[in-house]
Scaffold this motif. Sequence first.
Motif, mmCIF file in Angstrom:
data_model
loop_
_atom_site.group_PDB
_atom_site.id
_atom_site.type_symbol
_atom_site.label_atom_id
_atom_site.label_comp_id
_atom_site.label_asym_id
_atom_site.label_seq_id
_atom_site.Cartn_x
_atom_site.Cartn_y
_atom_site.Cartn_z
ATOM 1 N N ILE A 147 0.912 -1.307 -0.174
ATOM 2 C CA ILE A 147 -0.058 -0.133 0.135
ATOM 3 C C ILE A 147 0.870 1.169 0.080
ATOM 4 O O ILE A 147 0.583 2.279 -0.480
ATOM 5 N N SER A 148 2.050 1.293 0.530
ATOM 6 C CA SER A 148 3.121 2.307 0.505
ATOM 7 C C SER A 148 3.229 2.787 -0.633
ATOM 8 O O SER A 148 3.630 3.853 -1.316
ATOM 9 N N ILE A 149 3.469 1.600 -1.695
ATOM 10 C CA ILE A 149 3.742 2.152 -3.158
ATOM 11 C C ILE A 149 2.896 2.922 -3.928
ATOM 12 O O ILE A 149 2.959 3.822 -4.349
ATOM 13 N N LEU A 150 1.495 2.706 -3.373
ATOM 14 C CA LEU A 150 0.220 3.371 -4.126
ATOM 15 C C LEU A 150 0.408 4.768 -3.408
ATOM 16 O O LEU A 150 0.158 5.788 -3.753
ATOM 17 N N PHE A 151 0.450 4.802 -2.105
ATOM 18 C CA PHE A 151 0.447 6.130 -1.310
ATOM 19 C C PHE A 151 1.794 7.150 -2.113
ATOM 20 O O PHE A 151 1.553 8.062 -2.104
ATOM 21 N N CYS A 152 2.827 6.454 -2.102
ATOM 22 C CA CYS A 152 3.979 7.111 -2.519
ATOM 23 C C CYS A 152 3.672 7.674 -3.863
ATOM 24 O O CYS A 152 4.153 8.802 -4.476
ATOM 25 N N ASN A 153 2.981 6.688 -4.867
ATOM 26 C CA ASN A 153 2.768 7.104 -6.189
ATOM 27 C C ASN A 153 1.669 8.184 -6.415
ATOM 28 O O ASN A 153 1.757 8.912 -7.008
ATOM 29 N N LEU A 154 0.842 8.245 -5.330
ATOM 30 C CA LEU A 154 -0.301 9.270 -5.314
ATOM 31 C C LEU A 154 0.435 10.611 -4.797
ATOM 32 O O LEU A 154 0.015 11.673 -5.483
ATOM 33 N N ALA A 155 1.402 10.550 -3.937
ATOM 34 C CA ALA A 155 2.189 11.753 -3.625
ATOM 35 C C ALA A 155 2.996 12.305 -4.903
ATOM 36 O O ALA A 155 3.012 13.727 -5.119
ATOM 37 N N PHE A 156 3.632 11.425 -5.754
ATOM 38 C CA PHE A 156 4.249 11.875 -6.968
ATOM 39 C C PHE A 156 3.246 12.405 -7.926
ATOM 40 O O PHE A 156 3.416 13.441 -8.649
ATOM 41 N N ASP B 205 0.593 13.937 -7.314
ATOM 42 C CA ASP B 205 0.129 15.296 -6.612
ATOM 43 C C ASP B 205 1.017 16.373 -6.965
ATOM 44 O O ASP B 205 0.908 17.446 -7.431
ATOM 45 N N LEU B 206 2.383 15.919 -6.633
ATOM 46 C CA LEU B 206 3.668 16.879 -6.959
ATOM 47 C C LEU B 206 3.708 17.052 -8.542
ATOM 48 O O LEU B 206 3.961 18.243 -8.877
ATOM 49 N N PHE B 207 3.203 16.107 -9.154
ATOM 50 C CA PHE B 207 3.293 16.306 -10.846
ATOM 51 C C PHE B 207 2.032 17.472 -11.291
ATOM 52 O O PHE B 207 2.545 18.178 -12.024
ATOM 53 N N THR B 208 0.805 17.090 -10.782
ATOM 54 C CA THR B 208 0.077 18.247 -10.671
ATOM 55 C C THR B 208 0.333 19.521 -10.517
ATOM 56 O O THR B 208 0.100 20.434 -11.120
ATOM 57 N N SER B 209 1.022 19.532 -9.157
ATOM 58 C CA SER B 209 1.259 21.080 -9.021
ATOM 59 C C SER B 209 2.454 21.992 -9.774
ATOM 60 O O SER B 209 2.338 22.838 -9.903
ATOM 61 N N PHE B 210 3.362 20.648 -10.352
ATOM 62 C CA PHE B 210 4.319 21.478 -11.033
ATOM 63 C C PHE B 210 3.858 21.953 -12.541
ATOM 64 O O PHE B 210 4.005 23.148 -12.918
ATOM 65 N N SER C 130 -3.772 10.689 -13.496
ATOM 66 C CA SER C 130 -2.969 9.762 -12.802
ATOM 67 C C SER C 130 -3.472 9.786 -11.414
ATOM 68 O O SER C 130 -3.323 8.669 -10.460
ATOM 69 N N THR C 131 -3.838 10.862 -10.726
ATOM 70 C CA THR C 131 -4.253 11.028 -9.288
ATOM 71 C C THR C 131 -5.434 10.223 -9.232
ATOM 72 O O THR C 131 -5.860 9.389 -8.021
ATOM 73 N N ILE C 132 -6.510 10.491 -10.076
ATOM 74 C CA ILE C 132 -7.711 9.851 -10.060
ATOM 75 C C ILE C 132 -7.500 8.067 -10.059
ATOM 76 O O ILE C 132 -8.344 7.544 -9.331
ATOM 77 N N ASN D 242 -5.063 15.250 -0.194
ATOM 78 C CA ASN D 242 -4.564 13.838 -0.397
ATOM 79 C C ASN D 242 -3.362 13.319 0.798
ATOM 80 O O ASN D 242 -3.779 12.356 1.278
ATOM 81 N N PRO D 243 -2.379 14.087 0.863
ATOM 82 C CA PRO D 243 -1.564 13.683 1.579
ATOM 83 C C PRO D 243 -1.999 13.619 2.932
ATOM 84 O O PRO D 243 -1.714 12.755 3.979
#
Length: 275
Positions: free
Chosen positions: A17-26, A28-33, A69-71, A250-251
């Motif tokens: 599940i941490s892989i999915l959490f980490c990818n979700l954070a990535f 969200d970071l991609f969306t922000s940039f 990707s976030t969805i 999300n985080p």
Amino acid sequence: CTVIFTRMATKDLHKPISILFCNLAFSDLFTSFSGFWISMLFITNPDITVFGSKDMLAPYALYTTSILSTIYNLVSIGIERYLAVAESMRTRFRVARNHCIAAVLINWVLAFFLGCLPLMGWNCLHMEKNRSVLYSPFCVDYLIFISIPNVVVAFIVPLFTYLRIIIILRKRKLRMKACGQATGTYKSAEIQVARTSIFIWLLALISYAPFFAGVIFDATNHQCHADLYPGVYIFRNCTAMLITMNCLGNPIIYTLKTKTLGAKLKALKCLSTNR
């Protein structure tokens, strides 16, 4: 960035599940940039964000990719949580790291393919008909093709998975209560899942519903850009701000509220201070 750093630096958090959490954070970071890129274009040359230009194709495509990707990541997390609870009493199936890695790869491939369709030719750069007013040079039919199925996926799948989790926990609690066993753990888990699912729904509703309303308006509108300026474009900017706020929410909902992650983050902070 805090979520990604903490989970990568802590070995005992490297669960599926941490892989999915980490990818979700990535994501969200991609969306922000990508949103920051669009903001810089708006500051330097506002006209191209209003009337459309070839320069807006790449930023909008990346922004669309990151949102998709976030969805898909949120949906994957809901499915993983459901499988973890529904199959916890069986030994035939377990959600492993390989499953989560495969889900991450599929999510990104699908998001990149759908998000980059305008770069492959599905755009209205050389035609006025069917051109989006809010997101020119995107086509209205492309926005409808992207938004409607993904809005349905984003709302229906999490609704099903989290409701099923609550029903399963409640059935097990009643079964244990009938046998005279303690049910405090199941009651606590049921309350936590219900609370988290409500937060997820509210955050998704607040973040994506205005954007979907903008797409519907875009499809039914027959006025030109000048007639709608500036009110509709202020609304468009507000929808972008809400989507960016979703990247902050999300985080908090998925990771920073987790006691284990919070303890590890505090430990890393203390270790850095000692050094």
